[in-house]
Design a protein around this motif. Structure first.
Motif, mmCIF file in Angstrom:
data_model
loop_
_atom_site.group_PDB
_atom_site.id
_atom_site.type_symbol
_atom_site.label_atom_id
_atom_site.label_comp_id
_atom_site.label_asym_id
_atom_site.label_seq_id
_atom_site.Cartn_x
_atom_site.Cartn_y
_atom_site.Cartn_z
ATOM 1 N N ILE A 253 7.204 44.178 83.884
ATOM 2 C CA ILE A 253 8.547 44.185 83.622
ATOM 3 C C ILE A 253 9.382 45.087 84.317
ATOM 4 O O ILE A 253 10.478 44.722 84.754
ATOM 5 C CB ILE A 253 8.975 43.881 82.216
ATOM 6 C CG1 ILE A 253 8.161 42.700 81.642
ATOM 7 C CG2 ILE A 253 10.337 43.663 81.695
ATOM 8 C CD1 ILE A 253 7.998 42.409 80.119
ATOM 9 N N ARG A 254 9.185 46.439 84.000
ATOM 10 C CA ARG A 254 9.931 47.246 84.396
ATOM 11 C C ARG A 254 9.915 47.397 86.163
ATOM 12 O O ARG A 254 11.023 47.599 86.742
ATOM 13 C CB ARG A 254 9.444 48.734 84.249
ATOM 14 C CG ARG A 254 10.221 49.857 84.510
ATOM 15 C CD ARG A 254 9.881 51.083 83.755
ATOM 16 N NE ARG A 254 8.427 51.301 83.718
ATOM 17 C CZ ARG A 254 7.570 51.504 83.050
ATOM 18 N NH1 ARG A 254 7.632 50.713 81.738
ATOM 19 N NH2 ARG A 254 6.384 51.806 83.242
ATOM 20 N N GLU A 255 8.821 47.118 86.556
ATOM 21 C CA GLU A 255 8.638 47.178 88.216
ATOM 22 C C GLU A 255 9.498 46.048 88.688
ATOM 23 O O GLU A 255 10.206 46.281 89.792
ATOM 24 C CB GLU A 255 7.252 46.639 88.941
ATOM 25 C CG GLU A 255 7.002 46.749 90.045
ATOM 26 C CD GLU A 255 5.707 46.212 90.490
ATOM 27 O OE1 GLU A 255 5.355 45.908 91.685
ATOM 28 O OE2 GLU A 255 4.824 46.204 89.747
ATOM 29 N N HIS A 256 9.909 44.756 88.151
ATOM 30 C CA HIS A 256 10.824 43.819 88.837
ATOM 31 C C HIS A 256 11.913 43.758 88.155
ATOM 32 O O HIS A 256 13.031 42.902 88.446
ATOM 33 C CB HIS A 256 9.838 42.569 88.557
ATOM 34 C CG HIS A 256 8.567 42.343 89.351
ATOM 35 N ND1 HIS A 256 8.573 42.471 90.981
ATOM 36 C CD2 HIS A 256 7.395 42.717 89.092
ATOM 37 C CE1 HIS A 256 7.408 42.371 91.365
ATOM 38 N NE2 HIS A 256 6.499 42.026 90.139
ATOM 39 N N GLN A 257 12.130 44.803 87.313
ATOM 40 C CA GLN A 257 13.676 44.775 86.690
ATOM 41 C C GLN A 257 13.920 43.680 86.164
ATOM 42 O O GLN A 257 15.249 43.286 86.066
ATOM 43 C CB GLN A 257 14.636 45.402 87.819
ATOM 44 C CG GLN A 257 14.246 46.556 88.354
ATOM 45 C CD GLN A 257 15.523 47.485 89.347
ATOM 46 O OE1 GLN A 257 15.849 46.386 90.190
ATOM 47 N NE2 GLN A 257 15.523 48.627 89.398
ATOM 48 N N THR B 253 14.767 41.341 82.505
ATOM 49 C CA THR B 253 15.172 41.518 81.073
ATOM 50 C C THR B 253 14.194 40.915 80.169
ATOM 51 O O THR B 253 14.119 39.544 80.446
ATOM 52 C CB THR B 253 16.568 41.123 80.967
ATOM 53 O OG1 THR B 253 17.580 41.757 81.791
ATOM 54 C CG2 THR B 253 17.034 41.052 79.507
ATOM 55 N N PRO B 254 13.746 41.444 79.257
ATOM 56 C CA PRO B 254 12.614 40.791 78.438
ATOM 57 C C PRO B 254 13.234 40.143 77.199
ATOM 58 O O PRO B 254 13.999 40.655 76.607
ATOM 59 C CB PRO B 254 11.616 42.185 77.646
ATOM 60 C CG PRO B 254 12.573 43.174 77.920
ATOM 61 C CD PRO B 254 13.536 43.138 79.278
ATOM 62 N N ASP C 157 -0.942 45.130 81.292
ATOM 63 C CA ASP C 157 -1.052 46.491 81.568
ATOM 64 C C ASP C 157 -2.435 46.970 81.284
ATOM 65 O O ASP C 157 -3.184 47.819 82.124
ATOM 66 C CB ASP C 157 0.057 47.585 80.638
ATOM 67 C CG ASP C 157 1.316 47.172 80.849
ATOM 68 O OD1 ASP C 157 1.649 46.602 81.900
ATOM 69 O OD2 ASP C 157 2.148 47.649 80.325
ATOM 70 N N GLU D 83 15.330 37.040 83.971
ATOM 71 C CA GLU D 83 14.658 37.234 82.741
ATOM 72 C C GLU D 83 13.229 36.947 82.599
ATOM 73 O O GLU D 83 12.785 36.020 83.360
ATOM 74 C CB GLU D 83 15.463 36.185 81.732
ATOM 75 C CG GLU D 83 16.998 36.614 81.709
ATOM 76 C CD GLU D 83 17.741 35.541 80.715
ATOM 77 O OE1 GLU D 83 18.844 35.765 80.584
ATOM 78 O OE2 GLU D 83 16.823 34.364 80.323
ATOM 79 N N CYS E 260 3.117 43.892 78.847
ATOM 80 C CA CYS E 260 3.270 43.600 80.175
ATOM 81 C C CYS E 260 4.249 44.818 80.636
ATOM 82 O O CYS E 260 5.223 44.024 81.576
ATOM 83 C CB CYS E 260 3.346 42.280 80.433
ATOM 84 S SG CYS E 260 2.003 41.109 80.143
ATOM 85 N N ARG E 261 4.519 45.717 80.213
ATOM 86 C CA ARG E 261 5.707 46.477 80.388
ATOM 87 C C ARG E 261 5.932 47.133 81.879
ATOM 88 O O ARG E 261 7.093 47.031 82.332
ATOM 89 C CB ARG E 261 5.637 47.697 79.281
ATOM 90 C CG ARG E 261 6.014 47.412 78.077
ATOM 91 C CD ARG E 261 6.109 48.867 77.355
ATOM 92 N NE ARG E 261 6.679 48.545 75.772
ATOM 93 C CZ ARG E 261 5.663 48.839 74.985
ATOM 94 N NH1 ARG E 261 4.438 48.902 75.004
ATOM 95 N NH2 ARG E 261 6.081 48.521 73.633
ATOM 96 N N ARG E 262 4.854 47.403 82.371
ATOM 97 C CA ARG E 262 4.788 47.766 83.656
ATOM 98 C C ARG E 262 5.352 46.692 84.776
ATOM 99 O O ARG E 262 6.135 47.323 85.527
ATOM 100 C CB ARG E 262 3.697 48.337 84.233
ATOM 101 C CG ARG E 262 3.053 49.677 83.790
ATOM 102 C CD ARG E 262 1.916 50.165 84.248
ATOM 103 N NE ARG E 262 0.699 49.535 84.388
ATOM 104 C CZ ARG E 262 -0.209 49.898 83.509
ATOM 105 N NH1 ARG E 262 -0.124 50.760 82.757
ATOM 106 N NH2 ARG E 262 -1.433 49.144 83.718
#
Length: 286
Positions: free
Chosen positions: A115-119, A121-122, A166, A100, A111-113
């Motif tokens: 968060i998505r890169e490391h999978q 959960t926001p 980002d 998380e 900071c979406r990239r």
């Protein structure tokens, strides 16, 4: 004089950083809400307030356009802050073992990239620095925080990654508020001046065109304009605008005379020196 400046958020937040950058000799006082930060100045508990008004990515900051015109405060300055986020965890934690990431909704969106890169959960928190404090208190290596660089040292957290935003050009504009007073005369300010005002127009065809015509014909530059509805009837729109110039300048005076003719109400929220950052932005686009 109290030598205090109030801000919304917890210690280590971007608003806290803006206070220390602009007024390093003043005591920055955290407040739970924008209303509390306003009230500290209105009640004389603080001399100034540092309030975010717009972000280059997320747009305007909610509620400020309503709170400011209704308050007994006026804008006396502005400050631009480069927004940076670090990924923080308790000592011994790692990005690989985390599940998380907690922060303010705007920080998560910026900071979406990563968060998505490391999978990860926001999880939405009320404040960036507040999420760092919560991570410290939970003491759970699976939970991380997105917070400004100041927060790591304040809350004893480990920096797992720096500059994870980002967009490296992410910028927030703050306004400095003080108790309402007479506007500074032209001679008290430098050449480059910003005047912020609000006005209301009827919800009829060409109302805005006519209201803004005076700025165009008199060569007054608008640097920002926001609109929002007033009341529940949806019959009138209020506009908040920033213009270049002082009300004593002839072009501005003539433009305001025309504006007054086509609007219900015009209220000047402040006249203040333009930030040096504006010169840098202008130079980049010339």
């Amino acid at each position: 004089m109290t030598n205090k400046i109030s801000y919304q958020g917890e210690a280590g937040s971007n608003s806290n950083i803006a206070c220390t950058e602009r007024f390093p000799d003043m005591e920055a006082v955290p407040c739970a809400s924008f209303e509390d930060a306003f009230a500290m100045v209105e009640n004389g508990e603080a001399d100034l307030a540092m309030i975010p008004i717009e972000n280059s990515i997320a747009g305007r900051v909610a509620d400020i356009h309503v709170l400011l015109p209704e308050s007994d405060l006026q804008i006396v300055g502005e400050h631009y802050l480069r927004i940076r986020f670090d990924l923080l965890g308790i000592p011994g934690s790692s990005i690989e073992s985390a599940t998380e990431v907690h922060s303010h909704i705007h920080a998560l969106g910026q900071c979406r990239r990563m968060i998505r890169e490391h999978q990860l959960t926001p999880i939405i928190a009320g404040d960036t620095a507040g999420s760092a404090r919560e991570i410290r208190d939970w003491n759970d290596p699976r939970k991380l925080s997105l917070a400004p660089p100041m927060a790591a040292e304040l809350y004893g957290l480990e920096v797992l990654s720096t500059g994870v935003e980002d967009d490296p050009t992410n910028m927030t504009r703050f306004v400095v508020l003080a108790r309402k007073q007479a506007l500074p005369i032209r001679a008290q300010l430098p050449e480059d001046v910003i005047t912020t005002l609000v006005f209301q127009v009827r919800n009829v065809p060409s109302a805005l065109y006519k209201a803004l015509g005076g700025f165009a014909t008199n060569g007054v530059n608008l640097t920002r304009m926001e609109s929002y509805m007033v009341g529940s009837t949806f019959a009138a729109t209020t506009f908040m605008v920033d213009i270049e110039g002082h009300p004593e300048d002839l072009p501005v005076r003539l433009a305001l005379d025309e504006l007054d003719f086509f609007t219900w109400e015009v209220k000047v929220l402040g006249t203040y020196a333009a930030s040096e950052h504006r010169h840098k932005m202008t130079a980049e686009f010339v």
